[in-house]
Design an enzyme around this catalytic site. Structure first.
Site, PDB file in Angstrom:
ATOM      1  N   ARG A 237     -23.060 -67.929  11.706  1.00  0.00           N
ATOM      2  CA  ARG A 237     -24.358 -68.493  11.332  1.00  0.00           C
ATOM      3  C   ARG A 237     -24.260 -70.011  11.384  1.00  0.00           C
ATOM      4  O   ARG A 237     -23.276 -70.609  10.939  1.00  0.00           O
ATOM      5  CB  ARG A 237     -24.770 -68.041   9.922  1.00  0.00           C
ATOM      6  CG  ARG A 237     -25.271 -66.603   9.862  1.00  0.00           C
ATOM      7  CD  ARG A 237     -26.605 -66.457  10.581  1.00  0.00           C
ATOM      8  NE  ARG A 237     -27.147 -65.108  10.524  1.00  0.00           N
ATOM      9  CZ  ARG A 237     -26.976 -64.183  11.461  1.00  0.00           C
ATOM     10  NH1 ARG A 237     -26.213 -64.456  12.511  1.00  0.00           N
ATOM     11  NH2 ARG A 237     -27.547 -63.000  11.350  1.00  0.00           N
ATOM     12  N   GLU A 266     -32.200 -74.072  15.211  1.00  0.00           N
ATOM     13  CA  GLU A 266     -32.392 -73.223  16.391  1.00  0.00           C
ATOM     14  C   GLU A 266     -33.880 -73.064  16.670  1.00  0.00           C
ATOM     15  O   GLU A 266     -34.603 -72.489  15.854  1.00  0.00           O
ATOM     16  CB  GLU A 266     -31.732 -71.848  16.176  1.00  0.00           C
ATOM     17  CG  GLU A 266     -30.219 -71.923  16.058  1.00  0.00           C
ATOM     18  CD  GLU A 266     -29.562 -70.544  15.944  1.00  0.00           C
ATOM     19  OE1 GLU A 266     -30.279 -69.523  15.973  1.00  0.00           O
ATOM     20  OE2 GLU A 266     -28.329 -70.499  15.835  1.00  0.00           O
ATOM     21  N   HIS A 286     -27.214 -68.681  20.834  1.00  0.00           N
ATOM     22  CA  HIS A 286     -27.180 -67.540  19.918  1.00  0.00           C
ATOM     23  C   HIS A 286     -27.217 -66.222  20.697  1.00  0.00           C
ATOM     24  O   HIS A 286     -28.050 -65.343  20.439  1.00  0.00           O
ATOM     25  CB  HIS A 286     -28.349 -67.611  18.934  1.00  0.00           C
ATOM     26  CG  HIS A 286     -28.101 -66.854  17.666  1.00  0.00           C
ATOM     27  ND1 HIS A 286     -28.587 -67.258  16.446  1.00  0.00           N
ATOM     28  CD2 HIS A 286     -27.421 -65.699  17.408  1.00  0.00           C
ATOM     29  CE1 HIS A 286     -28.230 -66.401  15.511  1.00  0.00           C
ATOM     30  NE2 HIS A 286     -27.525 -65.448  16.075  1.00  0.00           N
TER      31      HIS A 286
END
Length: 329
Positions: A237, A266, A286
């Site tokens: 994360r 993000e 990601h």
């Protein structure tokens, strides 16, 4: 008839949940894919749902208290950052995840990032593309069989990564205060405290969940304990990394390089965009979990979790275990 819904179905193309729909039909469970972009839409559209699958939609008391039939929420993924677990427990709702759909993919992506840093693959590729043919640039490469890989968090993915890395000769260090010693003994990793992990690692793979204890765990204070030239890889994360501290460590040489599949922002904004253009920074959007097979497994396993429960089976992969024995009937 019980009803299962997908709350934010627009994140996958039409027909993506065909296997889940087929399973529901076989088991006598009503099924629908909803397009919910806000908490208000969830409340409006999911009134008759007994369970739901979700990806990014945020679910807290403001939503859950207005869904009288909801008994289970299954997050399509490992992390449950978007689920307020206390609020799920307060409302008697099981919060579940899918912890093992993409273990292989994330572990291999992390290993790829580690080797990209160790062997300067991205660094040299960019040089050659720019017309520079030169061996002697950037940091010094070292033999990996003489290196220590520190695993910050030692769950399923970290243990799989350790399995792969041992074959290459890495010595494994692992920090995870929540696992019993047998997990370390069985895999050949040396169990260490956090200070030792930062102090002794040559490469560190960040693989912990985002919790109040782990947010910004890679920070100025901990990086100061590390050897100069540490590599850091994060496929967990983005919030576990203090980006400002990392930028300072890259500038000082404390970090020789970093590979990030996840970011604090993000997509990247003002802070994380300062990582751009650096030869010793490897970035991906990601996607460590992605493969055709992992996507199919994720949807199938999430659906099976909910349908098993809705047809009388015991709930499993429950994250808010405090709710067990207190859930809605």
């Amino acid at each position: 008839m019980s009803k299962l819904v997908v709350l934010d179905g627009h994140h996958y193309p039409e027909g993506a949940y065909a296997e889940v729909e087929k399973l529901c039909k076989e088991k006598g469970v009503d099924f629908a894919v909803l397009d919910c972009n806000s908490p208000e839409e969830v409340v409006e559209k999911a009134q008759d749902a007994d369970a739901c699958l979700c990806i990014y939609v945020k679910l807290d008391d403001a939503v859950l208290s207005k869904l009288p039939k909801m008994k289970m929420v299954v997050r399509c993924g490992i992390g449950v950052d978007n689920l307020n677990l206390e609020d799920h427990t307060k409302n008697g709702i099981y919060a579940c995840n899918v912890p093992d759909y993409g273990v292989e993919e994330v572990a291999i992506h992390a290993l790829g990032d580690i080797l990209a840093l160790e062997r300067k693959i991205v660094f040299y590729s960019s040089r050659v593309h720019a017309g520079v043919w030169s061996e002697d640039e950037g940091y010094t490469m070292r033999r990996v069989s003489l290196r220590k890989l520190g695993l910050l968090g030692y769950g399923r993915i970290a243990r799989k990564l350790g399995e792969f890395a041992k074959v290459l000769g890495y010595t494994l260090l692992a920090y995870d205060p929540f696992l019993p010693d047998k997990f370390f003994e069985e895999t050949g990793a040396r169990k260490v405290d956090l200070d030792t992990l930062f102090r002794e690692s040559d490469v560190m793979a960040v693989m912990a969940p985002a919790t109040p204890e782990t947010i910004h765990i890679v920070n100025d204070e901990n990086l100061a304990k590390a050897k100069d030239g540490l590599f850091v890889v994060n496929t967990a994360r983005g919030a576990l990394i203090d980006t400002a501290a990392v930028l300072r460590a890259l500038d000082s040489g404390k970090l020789a390089g970093i590979a990030l599949d996840v970011l604090e922002e993000e997509p990247p904004k003002e802070l994380c965009s300062q990582l751009f253009g650096r030869d010793n920074v490897v970035l991906s959007p990601h996607i460590a979990y992605r493969s055709l097979e992992s996507f199919e497994a994720l949807k199938r396993m999430a659906g099976e979790t909910a349908v098993t429960f809705l047809t009388g089976g015991e709930p499993y992969n429950v994250v808010n275990r405090e709710v067990i024995g207190k859930a809605k009937s």
